[in-house]
Design a protein around this motif. Structure first.
Motif, PDB file in Angstrom:
ATOM      1  N   ALA A 177       0.974  -1.066   0.158  1.00 53.31           N
ATOM      2  CA  ALA A 177      -0.200  -0.195   0.125  1.00 53.31           C
ATOM      3  C   ALA A 177       0.644   1.291   0.312  1.00 53.31           C
ATOM      4  CB  ALA A 177      -0.919   0.277   1.173  1.00 53.31           C
ATOM      5  N   PHE A 178       1.649   1.252   0.687  1.00 56.91           N
ATOM      6  CA  PHE A 178       2.969   2.132   0.570  1.00 56.91           C
ATOM      7  C   PHE A 178       3.700   2.124  -0.339  1.00 56.91           C
ATOM      8  CE2 PHE A 178       7.330   3.738   0.929  1.00 56.91           C
ATOM      9  CZ  PHE A 178       7.011   5.187   1.446  1.00 56.91           C
ATOM     10  N   ALA A 179       4.295   1.124  -0.807  1.00 62.23           N
ATOM     11  CA  ALA A 179       4.826   1.030  -2.299  1.00 62.23           C
ATOM     12  C   ALA A 179       4.224   1.831  -3.611  1.00 62.23           C
ATOM     13  CB  ALA A 179       5.494  -0.372  -2.666  1.00 62.23           C
ATOM     14  N   LEU A 180       2.893   1.482  -3.620  1.00 59.01           N
ATOM     15  CA  LEU A 180       2.020   2.663  -4.585  1.00 59.01           C
ATOM     16  C   LEU A 180       2.063   4.230  -4.641  1.00 59.01           C
ATOM     17  CD1 LEU A 180      -0.422  -0.084  -4.646  1.00 59.01           C
ATOM     18  CD2 LEU A 180       0.517   0.410  -6.609  1.00 59.01           C
ATOM     19  N   THR A 181       2.062   4.387  -2.619  1.00 56.24           N
ATOM     20  CA  THR A 181       2.224   6.183  -2.902  1.00 56.24           C
ATOM     21  C   THR A 181       3.766   6.857  -3.324  1.00 56.24           C
ATOM     22  OG1 THR A 181       3.087   6.161  -0.830  1.00 56.24           O
ATOM     23  CG2 THR A 181       0.873   6.034  -0.928  1.00 56.24           C
ATOM     24  N   VAL A 182       4.483   6.193  -3.543  1.00 57.27           N
ATOM     25  CA  VAL A 182       6.153   5.910  -4.401  1.00 57.27           C
ATOM     26  C   VAL A 182       6.024   5.705  -5.594  1.00 57.27           C
ATOM     27  CG1 VAL A 182       8.723   5.624  -3.587  1.00 57.27           C
ATOM     28  CG2 VAL A 182       6.566   5.938  -1.915  1.00 57.27           C
ATOM     29  N   ASP A 183       5.839   4.670  -6.292  1.00 56.24           N
ATOM     30  CA  ASP A 183       6.249   4.657  -7.491  1.00 56.24           C
ATOM     31  C   ASP A 183       4.211   4.083  -8.576  1.00 56.24           C
ATOM     32  OD1 ASP A 183       7.512   3.597  -9.098  1.00 56.24           O
ATOM     33  OD2 ASP A 183       8.071   1.847  -8.517  1.00 56.24           O
ATOM     34  N   THR A 187       3.374  -0.953 -13.107  1.00 54.40           N
ATOM     35  CA  THR A 187       2.124  -1.898 -13.469  1.00 54.40           C
ATOM     36  C   THR A 187       3.010  -3.512 -12.491  1.00 54.40           C
ATOM     37  OG1 THR A 187       3.643  -2.337 -15.626  1.00 54.40           O
ATOM     38  CG2 THR A 187       1.721  -0.439 -15.621  1.00 54.40           C
ATOM     39  N   ALA A 188       4.377  -3.735 -12.696  1.00 49.98           N
ATOM     40  CA  ALA A 188       4.442  -4.172 -11.926  1.00 49.98           C
ATOM     41  C   ALA A 188       3.999  -5.003 -10.458  1.00 49.98           C
ATOM     42  CB  ALA A 188       6.539  -5.274 -12.157  1.00 49.98           C
ATOM     43  N   LEU A 189       4.570  -3.562 -10.170  1.00 52.06           N
ATOM     44  CA  LEU A 189       3.712  -3.253  -8.749  1.00 52.06           C
ATOM     45  C   LEU A 189       2.249  -3.751  -8.337  1.00 52.06           C
ATOM     46  CD1 LEU A 189       3.867  -2.370  -5.520  1.00 52.06           C
ATOM     47  CD2 LEU A 189       4.362  -0.047  -6.642  1.00 52.06           C
ATOM     48  N   ALA A 190       1.869  -2.894  -9.354  1.00 53.01           N
ATOM     49  CA  ALA A 190       0.460  -2.689  -8.781  1.00 53.01           C
ATOM     50  C   ALA A 190       0.045  -4.180  -9.320  1.00 53.01           C
ATOM     51  CB  ALA A 190      -0.667  -2.272  -9.903  1.00 53.01           C
ATOM     52  N   LEU A 215      13.260  -6.407  -6.818  1.00 51.94           N
ATOM     53  CA  LEU A 215      14.115  -5.379  -7.532  1.00 51.94           C
ATOM     54  C   LEU A 215      13.647  -4.371  -8.732  1.00 51.94           C
ATOM     55  CD1 LEU A 215      16.673  -7.576  -8.511  1.00 51.94           C
ATOM     56  CD2 LEU A 215      17.655  -5.038  -6.939  1.00 51.94           C
ATOM     57  N   ALA A 216      12.448  -4.925  -9.145  1.00 57.50           N
ATOM     58  CA  ALA A 216      11.262  -4.659  -9.980  1.00 57.50           C
ATOM     59  C   ALA A 216      10.045  -3.852  -9.009  1.00 57.50           C
ATOM     60  CB  ALA A 216      10.900  -5.524 -10.702  1.00 57.50           C
ATOM     61  N   THR A 217       9.948  -4.208  -7.542  1.00 57.73           N
ATOM     62  CA  THR A 217       9.296  -3.458  -7.141  1.00 57.73           C
ATOM     63  C   THR A 217       8.615  -3.140  -5.803  1.00 57.73           C
ATOM     64  OG1 THR A 217       8.347  -5.605  -6.936  1.00 57.73           O
ATOM     65  CG2 THR A 217       6.705  -5.005  -8.759  1.00 57.73           C
ATOM     66  N   ASN A 218      10.128  -2.769  -5.457  1.00 56.88           N
ATOM     67  CA  ASN A 218      10.414  -2.894  -3.908  1.00 56.88           C
ATOM     68  C   ASN A 218      11.043  -1.412  -3.780  1.00 56.88           C
ATOM     69  OD1 ASN A 218      11.456  -1.920  -1.132  1.00 56.88           O
ATOM     70  ND2 ASN A 218      11.718  -4.021  -1.145  1.00 56.88           N
ATOM     71  N   PRO A 219      10.310  -0.042  -3.880  1.00 60.08           N
ATOM     72  CA  PRO A 219      10.130   0.833  -3.351  1.00 60.08           C
ATOM     73  C   PRO A 219      11.817   1.358  -3.366  1.00 60.08           C
ATOM     74  CG  PRO A 219       8.932   0.615  -2.181  1.00 60.08           C
ATOM     75  CD  PRO A 219       8.349  -0.598  -2.964  1.00 60.08           C
ATOM     76  N   PHE A 220      12.439   0.703  -1.781  1.00 56.72           N
ATOM     77  CA  PHE A 220      13.971   0.809  -1.219  1.00 56.72           C
ATOM     78  C   PHE A 220      14.712   0.667  -2.792  1.00 56.72           C
ATOM     79  CE2 PHE A 220      10.432   0.579   1.962  1.00 56.72           C
ATOM     80  CZ  PHE A 220      10.466   1.805   2.859  1.00 56.72           C
ATOM     81  N   LEU A 221      14.247  -0.249  -2.608  1.00 55.52           N
ATOM     82  CA  LEU A 221      15.297  -0.564  -4.035  1.00 55.52           C
ATOM     83  C   LEU A 221      15.523   0.051  -5.065  1.00 55.52           C
ATOM     84  CD1 LEU A 221      15.077  -4.960  -3.623  1.00 55.52           C
ATOM     85  CD2 LEU A 221      17.298  -3.508  -1.949  1.00 55.52           C
ATOM     86  N   ARG A 222      13.921   0.577  -5.378  1.00 59.90           N
ATOM     87  CA  ARG A 222      13.744   1.251  -6.600  1.00 59.90           C
ATOM     88  C   ARG A 222      14.445   2.621  -6.323  1.00 59.90           C
ATOM     89  NH1 ARG A 222      11.821   0.581 -10.995  1.00 59.90           N
ATOM     90  NH2 ARG A 222      10.246   2.401 -11.092  1.00 59.90           N
TER      91      ARG A 222
END
Length: 253
Positions: A177-183, A187-190, A215-222
């Protein structure tokens, strides 16, 4: 040569992991939030506990260590840098040291940040990261600072992308839920957030996760991604400064 790995839910949202080497019969557990579920899982499989591998000193990772040590006479392994606040160690390790579970060797990484002295155990194809790199997240910086945690995450990000990441808690839905606010345009995250919701609705764990997916979806790695920096209003910022801002936002989310 590979380990059979079992994911063991403990407490309300913790995970422990059993690592079994069929050739030797050795079995290790990574972290012991509670002895009961681990004892039951061992009995169900007919495994005998030989090793207890501790990632860090927080009570919800070590509460059951002494009970299992006494019952199985298991070897307790943890970080030399954290030994003063861990149960007594039979083997104190540091970054680069090798830990064997039967015939299978793993390497220790220092992944300080959530706590200082936090370690990860990296076996072929599997990294046990506890509260450093987590599914769609990372641990809160209780003791370390952003540069320390970013250096730790960068070590883990450099592992082979097919590595499975075994983290310490079932936090993935909230992290998503948080990651969607950053990224929000990812589409991979969604798609991953939807998959996590289905898994949780079915009562299934969302760990382990592939490093390639993190690597594709984690906001901290991105924090390295230009589109993430742009979305944060930080175009041109350093990776570590971007990571620090994402962590700050997560802390107040």
């Amino acid at each position: 040569m590979s380990l059979e790995i079992a994911t063991i839910p403990c407490r309300t949202d913790n995970y422990a992991y059993l690592l079994h080497d069929a050739e030797s019969g050795a079995t290790a557990v990574v972290d012991v939030p509670d002895a009961g579920p681990i004892r039951s899982a061992l009995a169900d499989r007919g495994w005998n506990l030989s090793d207890i591998l501790i990632t860090h000193h927080h009570y919800d990772h070590i509460d059951g260590v002494e009970e299992l040590r006494a019952e199985f006479d298991a070897r307790v392994v943890g970080a030399a840098a954290d030994a003063h606040r861990l149960p007594p160690l039979d083997l104190a390790v540091a970054e680069g040291d090798i830990v064997n579970v039967g015939c299978v060797s793993g390497k220790v990484l220092d992944v300080s940040g959530h706590t200082m002295g936090h370690i990860a155990f990296c076996f072929p194809g599997a990294a046990f990261t506890a509260d450093s790199l987590m599914a769609l997240g990372c641990g809160r910086l209780f003791e370390g600072d952003a540069p320390t945690m970013w250096a730790s995450l960068s070590k883990l990000a450099a592992l082979p992308p097919e590595t499975l990441i075994y983290s310490g808690h079932e936090y993935t839905a909230a992290n998503g839920a948080f990651a969607l606010t950053v990224d929000p345009e990812n589409t991979a995250l969604a798609a991953r957030v939807e998959a996590v919701a289905r898994a949780r609705a079915a009562g299934e764990p969302t760990v382990p996760s592939l490093l390639s997916l993190e690597l594709a979806t984690n906001p901290f790695l991105r924090a390295v991604a230009p589109e993430v920096k742009q979305g944060l209003g930080m175009a041109g910022a350093s990776d570590v400064d971007t990571f620090a801002e994402i962590r700050r936002r997560k802390d107040s989310f």
